[in-house]
Scaffold this motif. Structure first.
Motif, PDB file in Angstrom:
ATOM      1  N   SER A   1     118.809  12.137 -14.959  1.00 15.41           N
ATOM      2  CA  SER A   1     119.380  12.689 -16.206  1.00 15.41           C
ATOM      3  C   SER A   1     118.324  12.981 -17.258  1.00 15.41           C
ATOM      4  CB  SER A   1     120.434  11.733 -16.777  1.00 15.41           C
ATOM      5  OG  SER A   1     119.824  10.531 -17.209  1.00 15.41           O
ATOM      6  N   THR A   2     117.158  12.325 -17.172  1.00 13.62           N
ATOM      7  CA  THR A   2     116.146  12.517 -18.224  1.00 13.62           C
ATOM      8  C   THR A   2     115.253  13.730 -17.961  1.00 13.62           C
ATOM      9  OG1 THR A   2     114.772  10.932 -17.024  1.00 13.62           O
ATOM     10  CG2 THR A   2     116.031  10.077 -18.897  1.00 13.62           C
ATOM     11  N   GLY A   3     115.471  14.402 -16.840  1.00  7.85           N
ATOM     12  CA  GLY A   3     114.650  15.580 -16.532  1.00  7.85           C
ATOM     13  C   GLY A   3     115.261  16.852 -17.085  1.00  7.85           C
ATOM     14  N   SER A   4     114.623  17.952 -16.727  1.00  9.54           N
ATOM     15  CA  SER A   4     115.035  19.258 -17.237  1.00  9.54           C
ATOM     16  C   SER A   4     116.467  19.609 -16.805  1.00  9.54           C
ATOM     17  CB  SER A   4     114.017  20.281 -16.711  1.00  9.54           C
ATOM     18  OG  SER A   4     114.526  21.552 -16.715  1.00  9.54           O
ATOM     19  N   ILE A   5     116.783  19.437 -15.516  1.00  9.93           N
ATOM     20  CA  ILE A   5     118.148  19.715 -15.043  1.00  9.93           C
ATOM     21  C   ILE A   5     119.135  18.693 -15.617  1.00  9.93           C
ATOM     22  CG2 ILE A   5     119.634  19.715 -12.984  1.00  9.93           C
ATOM     23  CD1 ILE A   5     118.025  22.204 -13.049  1.00  9.93           C
TER      24      ILE A   5
ATOM     25  N   HIS B   1     113.623   7.404 -13.819  1.00  8.55           N
ATOM     26  CA  HIS B   1     112.559   6.592 -13.220  1.00  8.55           C
ATOM     27  C   HIS B   1     112.076   5.570 -14.248  1.00  8.55           C
ATOM     28  CE1 HIS B   1     108.379   6.432 -11.182  1.00  8.55           C
ATOM     29  NE2 HIS B   1     109.174   5.482 -10.752  1.00  8.55           N
ATOM     30  N   ARG B   2     111.444   6.082 -15.342  1.00  6.23           N
ATOM     31  CA  ARG B   2     110.970   5.121 -16.334  1.00  6.23           C
ATOM     32  C   ARG B   2     110.970   5.631 -17.782  1.00  6.23           C
ATOM     33  NH1 ARG B   2     105.568   6.064 -13.619  1.00  6.23           N
ATOM     34  NH2 ARG B   2     105.948   4.195 -12.397  1.00  6.23           N
ATOM     35  N   ASN B   3     111.605   6.770 -18.046  1.00  7.99           N
ATOM     36  CA  ASN B   3     111.604   7.310 -19.408  1.00  7.99           C
ATOM     37  C   ASN B   3     112.666   6.598 -20.266  1.00  7.99           C
ATOM     38  OD1 ASN B   3     111.694   8.802 -21.753  1.00  7.99           O
ATOM     39  ND2 ASN B   3     111.481  10.767 -20.731  1.00  7.99           N
ATOM     40  N   VAL B   4     112.265   5.457 -20.828  1.00  6.74           N
ATOM     41  CA  VAL B   4     113.208   4.585 -21.547  1.00  6.74           C
ATOM     42  C   VAL B   4     113.734   5.260 -22.817  1.00  6.74           C
ATOM     43  CG1 VAL B   4     113.420   2.424 -22.838  1.00  6.74           C
ATOM     44  CG2 VAL B   4     112.184   2.467 -20.666  1.00  6.74           C
TER      45      VAL B   4
ATOM     46  N   LYS C   1     116.276  20.161  -4.097  1.00  9.19           N
ATOM     47  CA  LYS C   1     116.134  20.929  -2.857  1.00  9.19           C
ATOM     48  C   LYS C   1     115.304  20.177  -1.831  1.00  9.19           C
ATOM     49  CE  LYS C   1     114.054  23.695  -5.664  1.00  9.19           C
ATOM     50  NZ  LYS C   1     113.751  24.957  -6.307  1.00  9.19           N
ATOM     51  N   GLU C   2     114.407  19.293  -2.309  1.00 11.79           N
ATOM     52  CA  GLU C   2     113.537  18.565  -1.382  1.00 11.79           C
ATOM     53  C   GLU C   2     114.355  17.749  -0.380  1.00 11.79           C
ATOM     54  OE1 GLU C   2     113.255  18.533  -4.717  1.00 11.79           O
ATOM     55  OE2 GLU C   2     111.180  18.867  -5.349  1.00 11.79           O
ATOM     56  N   ALA C   3     115.529  17.254  -0.793  1.00 17.09           N
ATOM     57  CA  ALA C   3     116.377  16.467   0.118  1.00 17.09           C
ATOM     58  C   ALA C   3     116.788  17.319   1.321  1.00 17.09           C
ATOM     59  CB  ALA C   3     117.611  15.958  -0.622  1.00 17.09           C
TER      60      ALA C   3
ATOM     61  N   MET D   1     110.913  24.189 -17.040  1.00 15.55           N
ATOM     62  CA  MET D   1     111.295  23.258 -15.961  1.00 15.55           C
ATOM     63  C   MET D   1     110.362  22.049 -15.952  1.00 15.55           C
ATOM     64  SD  MET D   1     111.789  26.084 -12.913  1.00 15.55           S
ATOM     65  CE  MET D   1     110.113  26.671 -12.919  1.00 15.55           C
ATOM     66  N   GLY D   2     110.682  21.068 -15.095  1.00 13.46           N
ATOM     67  CA  GLY D   2     109.795  19.924 -14.903  1.00 13.46           C
ATOM     68  C   GLY D   2     108.451  20.378 -14.330  1.00 13.46           C
ATOM     69  N   ARG D   3     107.439  19.494 -14.407  1.00 11.87           N
ATOM     70  CA  ARG D   3     106.082  19.917 -14.042  1.00 11.87           C
ATOM     71  C   ARG D   3     105.921  20.188 -12.545  1.00 11.87           C
ATOM     72  NH1 ARG D   3     102.434  19.710 -18.153  1.00 11.87           N
ATOM     73  NH2 ARG D   3     100.541  19.035 -17.115  1.00 11.87           N
TER      74      ARG D   3
HETATM   75  P1  NDP Z   1     111.935  16.752 -14.014  1.00 16.46           P
HETATM   76  O1  NDP Z   1     110.561  16.340 -13.650  1.00 16.46           O
HETATM   77  O2  NDP Z   1     112.149  17.414 -15.332  1.00 16.46           O
HETATM   78  O3  NDP Z   1     112.922  15.480 -13.950  1.00 16.46           O
HETATM   79  C1  NDP Z   1     112.928  14.644 -12.830  1.00 16.46           C
HETATM   80  C2  NDP Z   1     113.941  13.549 -12.967  1.00 16.46           C
HETATM   81  O4  NDP Z   1     113.815  12.689 -11.830  1.00 16.46           O
HETATM   82  C3  NDP Z   1     113.730  12.650 -14.197  1.00 16.46           C
HETATM   83  O5  NDP Z   1     114.967  12.153 -14.618  1.00 16.46           O
HETATM   84  C4  NDP Z   1     112.858  11.530 -13.639  1.00 16.46           C
HETATM   85  O6  NDP Z   1     112.924  10.318 -14.394  1.00 16.46           O
HETATM   86  C5  NDP Z   1     113.499  11.347 -12.265  1.00 16.46           C
HETATM   87  N1  NDP Z   1     112.561  10.763 -11.307  1.00 16.46           N
HETATM   88  C6  NDP Z   1     111.265  11.098 -11.099  1.00 16.46           C
HETATM   89  N2  NDP Z   1     110.721  10.335 -10.138  1.00 16.46           N
HETATM   90  C7  NDP Z   1     111.703   9.497  -9.713  1.00 16.46           C
HETATM   91  C8  NDP Z   1     111.756   8.444  -8.768  1.00 16.46           C
HETATM   92  N3  NDP Z   1     110.690   8.103  -8.018  1.00 16.46           N
HETATM   93  N4  NDP Z   1     112.915   7.797  -8.609  1.00 16.46           N
HETATM   94  C9  NDP Z   1     114.006   8.123  -9.347  1.00 16.46           C
HETATM   95  N5  NDP Z   1     114.023   9.090 -10.286  1.00 16.46           N
HETATM   96  C10 NDP Z   1     112.870   9.779 -10.462  1.00 16.46           C
HETATM   97  O7  NDP Z   1     112.464  17.683 -12.831  1.00 16.46           O
HETATM   98  P2  NDP Z   1     113.452  18.931 -12.903  1.00 16.46           P
HETATM   99  O8  NDP Z   1     114.686  18.573 -13.670  1.00 16.46           O
HETATM  100  O9  NDP Z   1     112.722  20.151 -13.269  1.00 16.46           O
HETATM  101  O10 NDP Z   1     113.836  19.109 -11.363  1.00 16.46           O
HETATM  102  C11 NDP Z   1     114.690  18.199 -10.706  1.00 16.46           C
HETATM  103  C12 NDP Z   1     115.075  18.777  -9.349  1.00 16.46           C
HETATM  104  O11 NDP Z   1     115.799  19.978  -9.553  1.00 16.46           O
HETATM  105  C13 NDP Z   1     113.865  19.150  -8.477  1.00 16.46           C
HETATM  106  O12 NDP Z   1     114.183  18.894  -7.151  1.00 16.46           O
HETATM  107  C14 NDP Z   1     113.715  20.649  -8.693  1.00 16.46           C
HETATM  108  O13 NDP Z   1     113.151  21.302  -7.580  1.00 16.46           O
HETATM  109  C15 NDP Z   1     115.175  21.064  -8.873  1.00 16.46           C
HETATM  110  N6  NDP Z   1     115.373  22.270  -9.650  1.00 16.46           N
HETATM  111  C16 NDP Z   1     114.947  22.336 -10.950  1.00 16.46           C
HETATM  112  C17 NDP Z   1     115.111  23.477 -11.709  1.00 16.46           C
HETATM  113  C18 NDP Z   1     114.709  23.525 -13.153  1.00 16.46           C
HETATM  114  O14 NDP Z   1     114.982  24.545 -13.810  1.00 16.46           O
HETATM  115  N7  NDP Z   1     114.095  22.505 -13.716  1.00 16.46           N
HETATM  116  C19 NDP Z   1     115.718  24.676 -11.111  1.00 16.46           C
HETATM  117  C20 NDP Z   1     116.173  24.484  -9.768  1.00 16.46           C
HETATM  118  C21 NDP Z   1     115.993  23.329  -9.060  1.00 16.46           C
HETATM  119  P3  NDP Z   1     111.816  10.043 -15.581  1.00 16.46           P
HETATM  120  O15 NDP Z   1     112.150  11.030 -16.671  1.00 16.46           O
HETATM  121  O16 NDP Z   1     112.064   8.622 -15.981  1.00 16.46           O
HETATM  122  O17 NDP Z   1     110.474  10.279 -14.967  1.00 16.46           O
END
Ligand code: NDP
Length: 400
Positions: A11-15, A38-41, A127-129, A213-215
């Motif tokens: 939930s803390t990522g871009s999607i 993962h660890r973004n408190v 998609k990696e899954a 997007m995420g890095r």
């Molecule tokens: P981000 O890097 O922005 O976010 C990743 C998320 O995964 C964060 O919540 C992060 O937590 C969590 N995470 C990272 N490592 C782990 C781990 N080891 N265990 C559990 N959780 C973890 O990625 P995106 O949102 O950009 O992308 C997410 C997925 O969606 C990817 O597979 C990407 O290919 C796919 N996708 C993304 C798009 C986009 O526009 N961003 C478009 C289409 C597909 P924390 O913040 O704590 O590190």
């Protein structure tokens, strides 16, 4: 009104952020059961206070402790769980209807599989899954009757261009669909001179012209490995052979993909480049809902261009096709080697131009096996990480 209780993995990522933005538009319809990170408190604390999930998972135990203390101090009733096993727990929780699979990389595999096995509506961003274990994931979907809906904008577009009314749990045989045009922006280096690729910095690679997007996925877009992973993803999702899919450069990212039919019709899905559109589509499907995305203005959007990607500029795309051709665990090897290479590049331990060599060497070193069990897939993933990491370390030693 029918409610859809949701778990958002990543939930803390871009999607994750885009998903919360969409569900917050109809909070009674989409109550949040769990959020994970993962660890973004700090970001998770904000999200818990704003969306009040029943459960928050931090994979990192120290981060979980810090979050627990911070939420208690703020009077929040959210329960905090720690560790990777808790991801699968909140994915398969009986009260959950839909799971957004938005963890980046191989770490998303087990919870995504858990959601599929538990028969959820799985909104698949990770998609990696599918690249690692397409056969296992699709089999789990079929056996449990789960509904797998693509979030990647291209696959979501293809899904929208295929005939309506099929059951998600069944493999999609796109009758009469002759070709899938998978669009690709070409990323930030579409026109950059090839002889300057060695000097590309992580920040340059992450500055995508159209998408925020995420890095990791940003680097994948710059190498076009992202498109390679998407070709593999499309083969599994739509039950087509690789030759059905044609990658086409489309720098404007307005046409998100197309399906060409036997009778000469080409159906396309268009929209502004904003992930809230496919997220809202998959959340509400087969209905439609407000996403917050600006409508596309055809009168001002300008030219739409299409061209063929140059193989020499984007060797990663060819490597993805090669892994797909080999089949079995080769795509898990490809994925793991790519994750190692991208991580090394982002950590400034590898040049951008060396990423394809890490992947190619790893693919050559490991023989593909049948990907008929999770153990085999995870074994291939582990072995590929060892080989790729060793190769990166040797390259560095050679430089210093
Ligand atoms: P981000 O890097 O922005 O976010 C990743 C998320 O995964 C964060 O919540 C992060 O937590 C969590 N995470 C990272 N490592 C782990 C781990 N080891 N265990 C559990 N959780 C973890 O990625 P995106 O949102 O950009 O992308 C997410 C997925 O969606 C990817 O597979 C990407 O290919 C796919 N996708 C993304 C798009 C986009 O526009 N961003 C478009 C289409 C597909 P924390 O913040 O704590 O590190």
């Amino acid at each position: 009104m029918k409610t859809t209780q949701i778990t958002i993995l990543g939930s803390t990522g871009s999607i994750g952020l885009s998903t919360l933005d969409v569900v917050a538009r109809q909070p009674e319809r989409f109550p949040v059961y769990a959020l994970t990170a993962h660890r973004n408190v700090e970001r998770m604390r904000e999200q818990c206070l704003a969306h009040q999930p029943e459960v928050a998972v931090m994979v990192d135990p120290d981060a979980a402790d810090t979050l627990r203390a911070a939420l208690a101090a703020a009077g929040s009733r959210t329960e905090v769980r720690a560790g990777a096993e808790a991801l699968a727990e909140v994915a398969r929780e009986p009260r959950v209807d839909a799971v957004m699979a938005a963890i980046v990389g191989a770490a998303g595999l087990l919870p995504t599989l858990a959601a599929a096995e538990a028969g959820k509506r799985v909104l698949l961003a990770n998609k990696e899954a599918l690249v690692m274990s397409g056969a296992l994931l699709m089999d789990a979907v079929r056996r449990s009757g789960a509904c797998l809906l693509p979030i990647d904008s291209e696959h979501n577009a293809i899904f929208q261009c295929l005939p309506n009314g099929y059951v998600c749990a069944e493999p999609v045989t796109p009758h009469g669909a002759r070709r899938i045009w998978l669009t690709a922006s070409g990323g930030p280096f579409r026109d950059r001179p090839l002889d300057s690729f060695a000097g590309i910095t992580p920040d340059e690679a992450c500055a995508h012209p159209n998408w925020d997007m995420g890095r990791k996925i940003s680097v994948d877009s710059a190498t076009m490995m992202n498109k390679g992973l998407e070709v593999i993803e499309a083969c599994w999702l739509f039950a087509v052979v690789p030759s059905t899919i044609q990658v086409v450069l489309h720098p404007q990212s307005i046409v998100h993909s197309m399906v060409a039919y036997d009778d000469g019709s080409v159906l396309a899905q268009l929209g502004n480049p904003d992930m809230r559109t496919p997220i809202a589509h998959a959340l509400a499907w087969p209905e439609r809902m407000e996403s917050g995305v600006e409508p596309l203005d055809l009168l001002t959007m300008g030219k739409l261009e299409f061209s063929e990607p140059e193989a020499a500029r984007f060797p990663a795309l060819g490597l993805a096709y090669a892994a797909l051709e080999r089949g079995g665990t080769a795509t898990a090897v490809l994925n793991a080697a790519n994750e190692v290479a991208v991580d090394a590049f982002l950590g400034e331990r590898l040049a951008f131009s060396e990423i394809p060599a890490v992947i190619a060497t790893t693919l050559e070193a490991i023989e593909a096996e049948t990907a008929d069990s999770l153990e085999r897939v995870l074994g291939a993933d582990r072995r590929a990480r060892e080989v790729a990491s060793e190769y990166v370390a040797n390259l560095r030693q050679a430089v210093s």
